[in-house]
Design an enzyme around this catalytic site. Sequence first.
Site, mmCIF file in Angstrom:
data_model
loop_
_atom_site.group_PDB
_atom_site.id
_atom_site.type_symbol
_atom_site.label_atom_id
_atom_site.label_comp_id
_atom_site.label_asym_id
_atom_site.label_seq_id
_atom_site.Cartn_x
_atom_site.Cartn_y
_atom_site.Cartn_z
ATOM 1 N N SER A 123 1.002 -1.158 -0.375
ATOM 2 C CA SER A 123 -0.292 -0.080 0.421
ATOM 3 C C SER A 123 0.709 1.559 -0.355
ATOM 4 C CB SER A 123 -0.672 0.169 1.172
ATOM 5 O OG SER A 123 -1.625 -1.211 1.471
ATOM 6 N N ASP A 168 2.251 -8.987 11.417
ATOM 7 C CA ASP A 168 3.167 -9.649 10.829
ATOM 8 C C ASP A 168 4.340 -8.566 11.564
ATOM 9 O OD1 ASP A 168 1.882 -11.901 9.332
ATOM 10 O OD2 ASP A 168 1.961 -10.514 7.749
ATOM 11 N N VAL A 301 -8.040 -15.801 13.774
ATOM 12 C CA VAL A 301 -8.545 -15.252 14.540
ATOM 13 C C VAL A 301 -7.172 -14.682 15.544
ATOM 14 C CG1 VAL A 301 -8.320 -16.226 17.063
ATOM 15 C CG2 VAL A 301 -9.343 -17.729 15.658
ATOM 16 N N GLY A 577 -1.620 3.425 40.770
ATOM 17 C CA GLY A 577 -0.332 3.689 40.340
ATOM 18 C C GLY A 577 0.163 4.234 41.809
ATOM 19 N N GLY A 578 0.217 4.450 42.791
ATOM 20 C CA GLY A 578 0.673 5.692 43.783
ATOM 21 C C GLY A 578 0.334 7.201 42.906
ATOM 22 N N GLU A 632 -5.837 7.404 41.777
ATOM 23 C CA GLU A 632 -5.885 6.810 43.791
ATOM 24 C C GLU A 632 -5.398 8.230 43.931
ATOM 25 O OE1 GLU A 632 -4.431 3.326 44.673
ATOM 26 O OE2 GLU A 632 -2.108 3.681 43.727
HETATM 27 P P1 ATP Z 1 -0.366 -6.718 3.532
HETATM 28 O O1 ATP Z 1 1.295 -6.555 4.706
HETATM 29 O O2 ATP Z 1 -1.947 -6.707 4.599
HETATM 30 O O3 ATP Z 1 0.032 -7.327 2.672
HETATM 31 P P2 ATP Z 1 -0.412 -4.727 1.877
HETATM 32 O O4 ATP Z 1 -0.517 -3.219 2.381
HETATM 33 O O5 ATP Z 1 1.395 -5.061 1.720
HETATM 34 O O6 ATP Z 1 -0.568 -5.494 3.041
HETATM 35 P P3 ATP Z 1 -0.771 -5.202 -0.686
HETATM 36 O O7 ATP Z 1 -1.701 -6.434 -1.325
HETATM 37 O O8 ATP Z 1 0.759 -5.570 -1.128
HETATM 38 O O9 ATP Z 1 -1.287 -4.673 0.623
HETATM 39 O O10 ATP Z 1 -1.146 -3.899 -1.629
HETATM 40 C C1 ATP Z 1 -2.635 -2.979 -1.146
HETATM 41 C C2 ATP Z 1 -2.989 -2.666 -1.773
HETATM 42 O O11 ATP Z 1 -1.694 -1.777 -2.986
HETATM 43 C C3 ATP Z 1 -2.918 -3.028 -3.892
HETATM 44 O O12 ATP Z 1 -4.187 -4.541 -3.939
HETATM 45 C C4 ATP Z 1 -3.140 -2.168 -4.718
HETATM 46 O O13 ATP Z 1 -4.051 -1.342 -4.917
HETATM 47 C C5 ATP Z 1 -1.615 -1.067 -3.730
HETATM 48 N N1 ATP Z 1 -0.601 -1.732 -4.262
HETATM 49 C C6 ATP Z 1 0.653 -2.275 -3.470
HETATM 50 N N2 ATP Z 1 1.310 -2.243 -5.011
HETATM 51 C C7 ATP Z 1 1.134 -1.278 -5.877
HETATM 52 C C8 ATP Z 1 2.442 -0.637 -6.393
HETATM 53 N N3 ATP Z 1 3.175 -1.488 -6.835
HETATM 54 N N4 ATP Z 1 1.367 -0.101 -7.620
HETATM 55 C C9 ATP Z 1 0.143 0.630 -7.194
HETATM 56 N N5 ATP Z 1 -0.452 0.822 -6.290
HETATM 57 C C10 ATP Z 1 -0.666 -0.762 -5.601
#
Ligand code: ATP
Length: 755
Positions: A123, A168, A301, A577-578, A632
């Site tokens: 993202s 993660d 989960v 917490g005193g 407290e």
């Molecule tokens: P996670 O760690 O949960 O996988 P993430 O952000 O790495 O999260 P991705 O599926 O890699 O998850 O990216 C989420 C969204 O971000 C993608 O579906 C896309 O819309 C956008 N995205 C990821 N990489 C790119 C890129 N290189 N160019 C443009 N958009 C991107």
Amino acid sequence: MAQPDNKKFFENLTGAGKSIAVLTSGGDAQGMNAAVRAVVRMGIYVGAKVYFVHEGYQGMVDGGDNIKEAKWESVSSMLQVGGTVIGSARCKDFRTHEGRLKAAHNLVKRGITNLCVIGGDGSLTGANLFREEWSGLLAELVQQDLIDEEAAQKYSALHIVGMVGSIDNDFCGTDMTIGTDSALHRIIEVVDAIMTTAQSHQRTFVLEVMGRHCGYLALVSALACGADWVLIPEMPPEDGWEEKMCQKLSATRSRGSRLNIIIVAEGAIDRHGKAITSSIVKDLVVQCLGFDTRVTILGHVQRGGTPSAFDRILASRMGVEAVLALLETTANTPACVVSLCGNQSVRLPLMECVQMTQQVQKAMDEKKFEEAVRLRGRSFENNLRTYKLLAHRKPESELPHSNYNVAVLNVGAPAAGMNAAVRSAVRVGISEGHKMFAVSDGFEGFYKGQIKEVKWADVGGWTGQGGSLLGTKRTLPAKYIEKIAEQMRKYNINALLVIGGFEALECLLQLNEARSHYEEFCIPLCMLPATISNNVPGTDLSIGADTALNAIVETCDRIKQSASGTKHRVFIIETMGGYCGYLASVGGLAAGADAAYIYEEPFDIRDLQSNVEHLTEKMKTSIQRGLILRNENSNENYTTDFIYQLYSEEGRGVFDCRKNVLGHMQQGGAPSPFDRNFGTKIAAKAMQWITKKLNESYRQDEGRFPFTPWLRINNCFWRRKDEEGDPHWDSWLVKGCRELSHVVLMNVKLYIQHL
Ligand code: ATP
């Protein structure tokens, strides 16, 4: 709490005329809502317009109702909700130029040039690309007559700030990502539950946790529960691991343990890149050892449930920092990601962090595993080192023999995580060749001679136990110094590890004073901060504070929920917490309180009155409940009863009040994953420091140990200031407390009002 002077703090920062959009993308993580809430409230607070973008990048591409202006109340009651309320998605369209063009159009139409992205490295990469393309995209929009030149000029720069939401903890540059601590809570809840049944039936459990490319969750949960074996992608086991693992499991059983726990990361591999699945591990144990073995795959989960106190605080602080970063960026500032370094929020260049994260995968693909571990960062390496140190007991013949005797004891009130610290100290001490002695009931037990040698197996299973298994008392040593010295002589104690709160610090200072009269105390003295109050100077955190915070937050959530039916109700909650306001103020931050009354920040009747007025106003909005936390000892006259009565009277006809004194429930319960690991890690470091000091003195053949009152606190050593020419040791202590409360208050000031 006195009315915070926020205006002054943010004097030079204004968001007037700016529009900020916030979105969550990729996999969801607990705590994302707290980050969204913080961005919205901080943004509105500084005068900016804030927009939600629903469903991640898809909402930005589709526009319409997916991009909506957020109000202060829109983020009410979402702190405690897991996942992301504004929705997240993986979006193919945003990967295309056309998709990003549409997204740019949708933002420009609303005058949005500030984007806050909460997601994983994918993202954030997408966000950075969007920013780089921005001027080109605007030029295209002008060409297509979708926007005019004036708009293209006005919105010519896009500012990006990222926050990493991922269970993660796989992002380089930050010690923790939003959601990881909550996922650890889910895992440890399951491990604790499994341990009781495994114990009953003498079973082996293979637990598979998430982490296709990153072993953080597996490693840290293994550390937190003292698992027998862990398999992670970054550090595949050496060839022949199958035999070694089975030997280890049967050795544990032969020492009297009735169960085995093996933790496998989803992406675990061997040295040749072949997957090691949980079923492979199970079959191996059954075939080689014939143990009754079960597999539990935790799956989603781990993503679920309410966010932990840590995640709420982390995400809230990051959200505030993200808005500040956006206000401070200029056209040339590179996109940044808000990270956690130690206990501080910092801003790092986004793409450098993304590239480093990608390098970890590259290193693993090229089988450069040591490099992969190093790239994961300090905290990961440290976890791995500590796990290795504690998990595998060397055979007697391979152990060094130091001839040193080290005693460990708990002092003060119990704090969750103390037992993990004792276990770790005992095991590391034994591995370093010392004889380890446990003292029951603090210094009271010490002078009475309640001292006995402890072996490796004696502390098995201690990590998950709450309270203090050794027994702890507040007794200070000064009064019994003669008798304590006698016991020191009798057991020939060469070093002392004291685990406790402020009293532990006082104890060490008293022993230090006694050094001029008693040679017995001229030995390495070391303390680990363990108190729910978190009032020990010189450390950001004490063992037990996180568990207590989680207990407070959990109760506040329930209380808030109970008010959803009744409405027009204000709860006054008293925390422990005193004189330290940590639990009340940080608990207030994590639970979404309206005010926190603490000792460090004096308040008077005018403050109380203005808070009642604020609550009266709040009852006219859609949020018809209030939450007030009171430490407290915040004020000897404005007691919890007084505040309850005052609010009841002044709120008559508008709201009614209830009060709750949380009391000892804050001290009890199973330790949180953080406290288990924190206790384990700092105790290991303390023992290594003790060994170093013992060896140095022995080598120097001084005949006695250095007259240095070293105190081991958190990750730094503190020497008495007066030895360095500063005569104000005591005032330094007080200053330490004040600084702590200052840091806490800086956070609290942002949130406490008008929630
Ligand atoms: P996670 O760690 O949960 O996988 P993430 O952000 O790495 O999260 P991705 O599926 O890699 O998850 O990216 C989420 C969204 O971000 C993608 O579906 C896309 O819309 C956008 N995205 C990821 N990489 C790119 C890129 N290189 N160019 C443009 N958009 C991107």
